[in-house]
Design a protein around this motif. Structure first.
Motif, mmCIF file in Angstrom:
data_model
loop_
_atom_site.group_PDB
_atom_site.id
_atom_site.type_symbol
_atom_site.label_atom_id
_atom_site.label_comp_id
_atom_site.label_asym_id
_atom_site.label_seq_id
_atom_site.Cartn_x
_atom_site.Cartn_y
_atom_site.Cartn_z
ATOM 1 N N VAL A 1 0.853 -1.184 0.000
ATOM 2 C CA VAL A 1 0.000 0.000 0.000
ATOM 3 C C VAL A 1 0.891 1.235 0.000
ATOM 4 C CG1 VAL A 1 -1.810 1.274 1.208
ATOM 5 C CG2 VAL A 1 -1.826 -1.230 1.238
ATOM 6 N N LEU A 2 0.729 2.082 -1.007
ATOM 7 C CA LEU A 2 1.516 3.295 -1.155
ATOM 8 C C LEU A 2 0.631 4.511 -0.923
ATOM 9 C CD1 LEU A 2 3.435 2.348 -4.414
ATOM 10 C CD2 LEU A 2 4.307 2.219 -2.089
ATOM 11 N N ARG A 3 1.171 5.473 -0.214
ATOM 12 C CA ARG A 3 0.463 6.728 0.041
ATOM 13 C C ARG A 3 1.375 7.892 -0.366
ATOM 14 N NH1 ARG A 3 -0.914 3.129 4.119
ATOM 15 N NH2 ARG A 3 -3.160 2.994 4.590
ATOM 16 N N PRO A 4 1.622 8.069 -1.669
ATOM 17 C CA PRO A 4 2.606 9.070 -2.096
ATOM 18 C C PRO A 4 2.212 10.477 -1.669
ATOM 19 C CG PRO A 4 1.317 8.256 -3.951
ATOM 20 C CD PRO A 4 1.001 7.380 -2.798
ATOM 21 N N GLY A 5 3.144 11.131 -1.006
ATOM 22 C CA GLY A 5 2.950 12.516 -0.601
ATOM 23 C C GLY A 5 2.067 12.728 0.603
ATOM 24 N N MET A 6 1.401 11.690 1.095
ATOM 25 C CA MET A 6 0.419 11.876 2.158
ATOM 26 C C MET A 6 1.080 12.303 3.471
ATOM 27 S SD MET A 6 -2.584 9.278 3.525
ATOM 28 C CE MET A 6 -3.308 9.156 1.886
ATOM 29 N N ALA A 7 2.089 11.570 3.906
ATOM 30 C CA ALA A 7 2.732 11.909 5.176
ATOM 31 C C ALA A 7 3.409 13.273 5.110
ATOM 32 C CB ALA A 7 3.752 10.825 5.548
ATOM 33 N N ALA A 8 4.063 13.554 3.968
ATOM 34 C CA ALA A 8 4.731 14.845 3.825
ATOM 35 C C ALA A 8 3.723 15.986 3.823
ATOM 36 C CB ALA A 8 5.545 14.861 2.532
ATOM 37 N N GLY A 9 2.606 15.780 3.151
ATOM 38 C CA GLY A 9 1.575 16.808 3.127
ATOM 39 C C GLY A 9 1.000 17.078 4.501
ATOM 40 N N HIS A 10 0.788 16.018 5.259
ATOM 41 C CA HIS A 10 0.265 16.192 6.616
ATOM 42 C C HIS A 10 1.279 16.899 7.509
ATOM 43 C CE1 HIS A 10 -2.844 12.709 6.109
ATOM 44 N NE2 HIS A 10 -3.096 13.747 5.348
ATOM 45 N N ALA A 11 2.575 16.619 7.293
ATOM 46 C CA ALA A 11 3.603 17.301 8.079
ATOM 47 C C ALA A 11 3.607 18.799 7.790
ATOM 48 C CB ALA A 11 4.976 16.697 7.778
ATOM 49 N N LEU A 12 3.461 19.167 6.511
ATOM 50 C CA LEU A 12 3.376 20.588 6.164
ATOM 51 C C LEU A 12 2.126 21.224 6.766
ATOM 52 C CD1 LEU A 12 4.450 20.598 2.400
ATOM 53 C CD2 LEU A 12 5.664 21.662 4.296
ATOM 54 N N ARG A 13 1.023 20.513 6.669
ATOM 55 C CA ARG A 13 -0.237 21.027 7.201
ATOM 56 C C ARG A 13 -0.144 21.276 8.692
ATOM 57 N NH1 ARG A 13 -4.451 16.463 7.687
ATOM 58 N NH2 ARG A 13 -2.982 16.071 9.395
ATOM 59 N N ASP A 14 0.535 20.387 9.404
ATOM 60 C CA ASP A 14 0.622 20.501 10.854
ATOM 61 C C ASP A 14 1.655 21.515 11.313
ATOM 62 O OD1 ASP A 14 -1.313 18.556 10.951
ATOM 63 O OD2 ASP A 14 0.100 16.903 11.284
ATOM 64 N N GLY A 15 2.424 22.055 10.382
ATOM 65 C CA GLY A 15 3.373 23.109 10.718
ATOM 66 C C GLY A 15 4.527 22.666 11.578
ATOM 67 N N LEU A 16 5.028 21.460 11.368
ATOM 68 C CA LEU A 16 6.161 20.998 12.162
ATOM 69 C C LEU A 16 7.391 21.864 11.885
ATOM 70 C CD1 LEU A 16 5.808 17.131 11.816
ATOM 71 C CD2 LEU A 16 5.138 18.578 13.728
ATOM 72 N N PRO A 17 8.194 22.139 12.883
ATOM 73 C CA PRO A 17 9.377 23.001 12.690
ATOM 74 C C PRO A 17 10.398 22.350 11.766
ATOM 75 C CG PRO A 17 9.397 22.006 14.872
ATOM 76 C CD PRO A 17 8.058 21.704 14.292
ATOM 77 N N ALA A 18 11.112 23.165 11.018
ATOM 78 C CA ALA A 18 12.096 22.671 10.063
ATOM 79 C C ALA A 18 13.499 22.762 10.648
ATOM 80 C CB ALA A 18 12.024 23.491 8.779
ATOM 81 N N PRO A 19 14.386 21.840 10.283
ATOM 82 C CA PRO A 19 15.774 21.909 10.772
ATOM 83 C C PRO A 19 16.551 23.014 10.074
ATOM 84 C CG PRO A 19 15.527 20.118 9.199
ATOM 85 C CD PRO A 19 14.151 20.670 9.424
ATOM 86 N N ASP A 20 17.699 23.361 10.613
ATOM 87 C CA ASP A 20 18.576 24.336 9.983
ATOM 88 C C ASP A 20 19.228 23.723 8.745
ATOM 89 O OD1 ASP A 20 18.051 26.235 11.935
ATOM 90 O OD2 ASP A 20 19.641 25.454 13.242
ATOM 91 N N PRO A 21 19.347 24.508 7.655
ATOM 92 C CA PRO A 21 19.945 23.963 6.427
ATOM 93 C C PRO A 21 21.436 23.695 6.599
ATOM 94 C CG PRO A 21 19.498 26.303 6.184
ATOM 95 C CD PRO A 21 18.882 25.894 7.485
ATOM 96 N N ALA A 22 21.884 22.566 6.029
ATOM 97 C CA ALA A 22 23.292 22.178 6.133
ATOM 98 C C ALA A 22 24.103 22.655 4.940
ATOM 99 C CB ALA A 22 23.393 20.657 6.234
ATOM 100 N N ARG A 23 23.445 23.061 3.849
ATOM 101 C CA ARG A 23 24.172 23.503 2.657
ATOM 102 C C ARG A 23 23.266 24.411 1.838
ATOM 103 N NH1 ARG A 23 22.407 20.025 -1.573
ATOM 104 N NH2 ARG A 23 21.272 18.192 -0.745
ATOM 105 N N GLU A 24 23.873 25.041 0.811
ATOM 106 C CA GLU A 24 23.117 25.939 -0.061
ATOM 107 C C GLU A 24 23.474 25.653 -1.517
ATOM 108 O OE1 GLU A 24 23.706 30.017 0.802
ATOM 109 O OE2 GLU A 24 22.605 29.969 2.701
#
Length: 527
Positions: free
Chosen positions: A31-54
């Motif tokens: 069972v595949l749920r493409p993008g579902m978990a990532a979308g829910h994480a964005l929706r829930d506003g979880l904090p993002a880590p500091d970028p390691a590179r540019e």
């Protein structure tokens, strides 16, 4: 940032899948749920880590569905080099493909209608890939015989027997047949209808259709109401119209606007020198070969894994905070193309700055279940009069039938194995929540419902492997009023540091529309 939040966000950036054993002779189920978990994480506003590179580029395209890849393809085709495409949490979007037992099969869209003259951008793409031969501007170009759908193309099980084609005919009373004939003639006339501005009333891309108020007013009522008012009341005809709307829009005639319902039938104006009118182009794995060829033109060095978490205008450019697995990085670009669904874009950027109001402008989206069954041989058919076709459908049901992945294979005999791909559009009001919470046996029951009704135990005993793809936001629904959304118009017109490209800008989730907005974004960059 708390460690558990970071790990949850990192996990959300990848596809989620799980395996179990089935009650039917215990073949493996994924069972595949493409993008579902990532979308829910964005929706829930979880904090993002500091970028390691540019990384710095002139143009960053965020999303690798059809719109994003088409924009990148057009840039590369025109010799533009300083850009990248961020794959996002759902690479290839609704055009993704899979393979079971070595047999390619679709995880989403599985065909492309012959493009009309208005879809010049699609014709140019097909010509570049050798699929369209000769002049792309020809009224009847030649297409690669390998991808023109082979006969038998379609069949419908109705009133206890199979018939050729999906438009109901077998066993119907005279009044129903007369209404179907009148409906067909009406749609044929509407294909040629034009507005006072000289444009055809219904074309793809939608943006090139007539803007005449008389035609656009059809977007304010449901297709069901229009059918009733025009005297199209036969049950078989309304079922067919409902099926067509669910097939392209994920919702039926009660939810879809009359403009969109008519557009389904009246905008299909492509022709082929070596194919019948109404034919389609298809591959074993659906439209995935097109996305792969666009990706190859873009180049692997410009295709970046990862997803966008936040887009921030900075002076004369834009910063994009991205996440790839557990690593965060930053993109700096002069221009950014948001080639993602609008409900996702609203979480990475304040769309209100562009005049977009989520409550007013965000389209409702439909949910899909795409099911691939790897079979040991072909189930027995009840009759040889109408053999297995590429597209197979049962009348009266709420499912969308199944296609055969090996149908386009050119062989002297049938292969030892095949894949049947079944499609289901779930009710817009409840489908997403049901997909999210349904047990795997419930998903499997729905996936195989039509196939079990058709083949019984012979189907079940042949199953070797099953893959289910759950798409909670599969496509925008062109509901009544969808043409009058000022926020959508504002995003279409954006032409500064941030551009938008997605089928949501049309409200029709089809290849031609997604590609059109990718084309428009590339045009703004190139000029």
């Amino acid at each position: 940032m708390q460690r558990r939040h970071f790990l949850k966000l990192a996990a959300a950036a990848s596809l989620s899948g799980c395996e179990m054993r089935l009650p039917w002779q215990a073949p493996p189920l994924t069972v595949l749920r493409p993008g579902m978990a990532a979308g829910h994480a964005l929706r829930d506003g979880l904090p993002a880590p500091d970028p390691a590179r540019e990384r710095e580029v002139e143009v960053a395209i965020l999303g690798s569905g059809v719109a994003g890849l088409f924009a990148g393809w057009r840039l590369a085709q025109q010799g533009y080099r300083n850009f990248c495409v961020l794959a996002g949490p759902e690479p290839q979007g609704n055009a993704a493909g899979s393979a079971l037992g070595g047999i390619p099969c679709p995880r989403g869209a599985h065909y492309l209608p012959l493009p009309s003259l208005e879809s010049a951008h699609v014709r140019e793409l097909l010509a570049a890939f050798g699929i369209l031969r000769g002049n792309p501007s020809s009224a009847r170009p030649e297409f690669d015989e390998n991808v023109l759908v082979h006969a038998p193309e379609e069949r419908l099980f109705i009133n206890g027997a199979w018939q050729e084609g999906l438009l109901p005919q077998h066993g119907l009373e005279a009044e129903a047949l007369a209404q179907i004939e009148r409906f067909t003639a009406r749609m044929q006339a509407l294909r040629e209808a034009r507005g006072a501005d000289g444009r055809r009333a219904f074309v793809m891309p939608l943006a090139l259709s007539s803007q005449a108020p008389a035609w656009r007013a059809l977007a304010n009522e449901s297709f069901a109401n229009w059918l009733t008012r025009e005297g199209f009341t036969a049950e078989a005809l309304r079922w067919y119209a409902d099926y067509c709307c669910r097939d392209d829009y994920g919702a039926g005639i009660e939810q879809v606007s009359a403009w969109a319902g008519i557009h389904y039938f009246a905008s299909r104006g492509g022709h082929a020198a070596n194919g019948e009118d109404g034919a389609v182009l298809t591959w074993p794995d659906g439209l995935a070969p097109l996305t792969r060829q666009m990706s190859a033109t873009i180049g692997a060095e410009r295709l970046l894994p990862g997803m966008a978490l936040r887009v921030t205008p900075r002076g004369a450019g834009v910063e994009v905070l991205c996440l790839n697995g557990a690593e965060a990085f930053r993109l700096r670009a002069k221009r950014v193309v948001l080639a993602m669904p609008l409900h996702v874009a609203a979480h990475v950027l304040d769309l209100g700055e562009f005049g977009f109001d989520k409550a007013r402008d965000l389209p409702q989206s439909a949910s899909w279940l795409v099911s691939n069954f790897l079979l040991d041989g072909f189930p027995r058919e009840a009759s040889e009069e109408h053999p297995l076709a590429w597209d197979n459908l049962r009348y009266g049901g709420d499912t969308l039938g199944w296609v055969v992945a090996t149908h386009q294979w050119i062989r002297a005999a049938r292969p030892a194995q095949t894949v049947f791909s079944a499609y289901h559009a779930l009710p817009p009001s409840t489908g997403r929540l049901w997909l999210q919470n349904a047990a795997q046996d419930e998903l499997l029951e729905l996936a195989g419902r039509d196939l079990r009704a058709t083949y019984g135990r012979d189907f079940e005993r042949r199953i070797q492997q099953v893959e289910l793809t759950l798409r909670g936001h599969a496509m925008a629904i062109p509901a009544p009023g969808f043409l009058q959304r000022p926020g959508i118009a504002a995003l279409r017109a954006a032409d500064q540091h941030i551009l938008f490209a997605h089928a949501d800008l049309s409200g029709l989730s089809v290849f031609e529309e997604a590609a059109w907005w990718g084309e428009q974004a590339a045009h703004k960059i190139l000029t």
